[in-house]
Scaffold this motif. Structure first.
Motif: not given
Length: 331
Positions: A273-281
């Motif tokens: 498991e990893s944690f999604v810190d930020r999503v850049e589209h």
């Protein structure tokens, strides 16, 4: 055009070694990009080949001729500097024509006019031909500077970050044009940049320099897919390769201190498991910034991913690179 070879070339400036025993062959008709940060030795290499500086030791050959003792004029090279160098009192037309009016070349007037017009069209400055150089923008002046090299037919073209002062769109356009011109003419071109996009899109070969040492030389794909060190691996690829402690994942070979993961080497939906810190589209893709055991990982995923900040994503490495404590590649 001509092959360029550097054999054991070393150059020092006082106590600083700018080039350290560089051995490199620029194949005839190739587009070679020298890549590295400021101080890596890229511009010094160009100055060695051009004759503006001479090596403290080593030999340089152009087209099989030893040129180490020759002047720049005798070497028949054309150089484009990072900062445009134009005659301010002349028009764009006169600046472009100036190299062709050399008594050595003896170019007929009709050929001069034709070459000037052709180059001006390619560089999108045909409408500025009668303007004085002082009336141009910085980007236009740099295009004229590039044009002064292109009108000639030298043994080798040398270019020192010629697109760095241009806006993004024009830079992208000229990358395509420079590559097309080089491919169609069969010219040998040695090109300096710190921009990896220029290296990936234009080069037939890339030379990676680090503090005066040629770390790796090969095609862009070879260096991207088979880097010899962390340093070489970090020169190409967007996003940059993730370099993490080798102990984060099982399976590290003996001697490995770190693991290198490019986006395509990170399998999503499986593993730990990893944690999604930020999503850049970004339009054609989405860049994910992940937190994995207190380490940051950047990878890419589908443009229409439903992932959002705060989600949990399982990841695992696939065919990663391993490096020792000094940064050298471990088999």
């Amino acid at each position: 055009m001509a092959e360029v070879t550097l054999t054991g070339v070393t150059k020092r400036f006082g106590d600083q070694t700018a080039l350290d025993n560089v051995n490199m062959t620029v194949p005839d008709g190739s587009f070679v990009v020298l890549l590295g940060p400021t101080g890596a030795g890229k511009t010094t290499t160009l100055r060695m080949v051009s004759g503006l500086d001479r090596p403290d030791s080593g030999e340089i050959h152009i087209g099989g001729r030893p040129v180490t003792a020759m002047t720049p004029a005798q070497r028949n090279v054309a150089m484009v500097f990072q900062q445009y160098s134009l005659y301010p009192h002349l028009t764009v037309r006169e600046n472009l024509a100036f190299p062709l009016k050399s008594p050595i070349l003896k170019t007929p007037a009709d050929q001069i006019e034709r070459k000037v017009r052709e180059v001006a069209e390619v560089l999108q400055i045909a409408h500025k031909l009668d303007n004085k150089a002082t009336a141009l923008s910085g980007g236009e002046m740099q295009r004229v500077s590039i044009g002064r090299a292109l009108v000639r037919n030298p043994a080798v073209y040398l270019m020192d970050e010629p697109l760095s002062s241009l806006d993004a769109k024009l830079r992208a356009d000229l990358r395509i044009e420079l590559k097309r011109i080089q491919a169609n003419s069969g010219a040998t071109l040695l090109y300096v940049t710190h921009d990896q996009i220029e290296a990936m899109t234009m080069a037939t070969h890339v030379g990676v320099l680090d503090k005066g040492v040629l770390v790796q030389f090969g095609t862009p794909r070879e260096i991207y897919e088979d880097p010899v060190s962390v340093y070489a691996a970090s020169r190409l690829g967007q996003p940059r390769i993730n370099v993490l402690p080798a102990s984060l994942f099982a399976g590290a070979p003996a001697g490995a201190a770190s693991i290198g993961l490019r986006p395509e080497q990170i399998v999503q939906g499986e593993g730990e498991e990893s944690f999604v810190d930020r999503v850049e589209h970004l339009g054609d893709q989405t860049r994910l910034h992940l937190s994995f055991r207190e380490h940051n990982i950047v990878t890419v995923t589908d443009a229409h991913t439903p992932l959002k900040t705060g989600d949990i994503l399982r990841i695992r490495p696939e065919k990663p690179y391993y490096f020792d404590a000094a940064g050298a590649r471990v088999a």
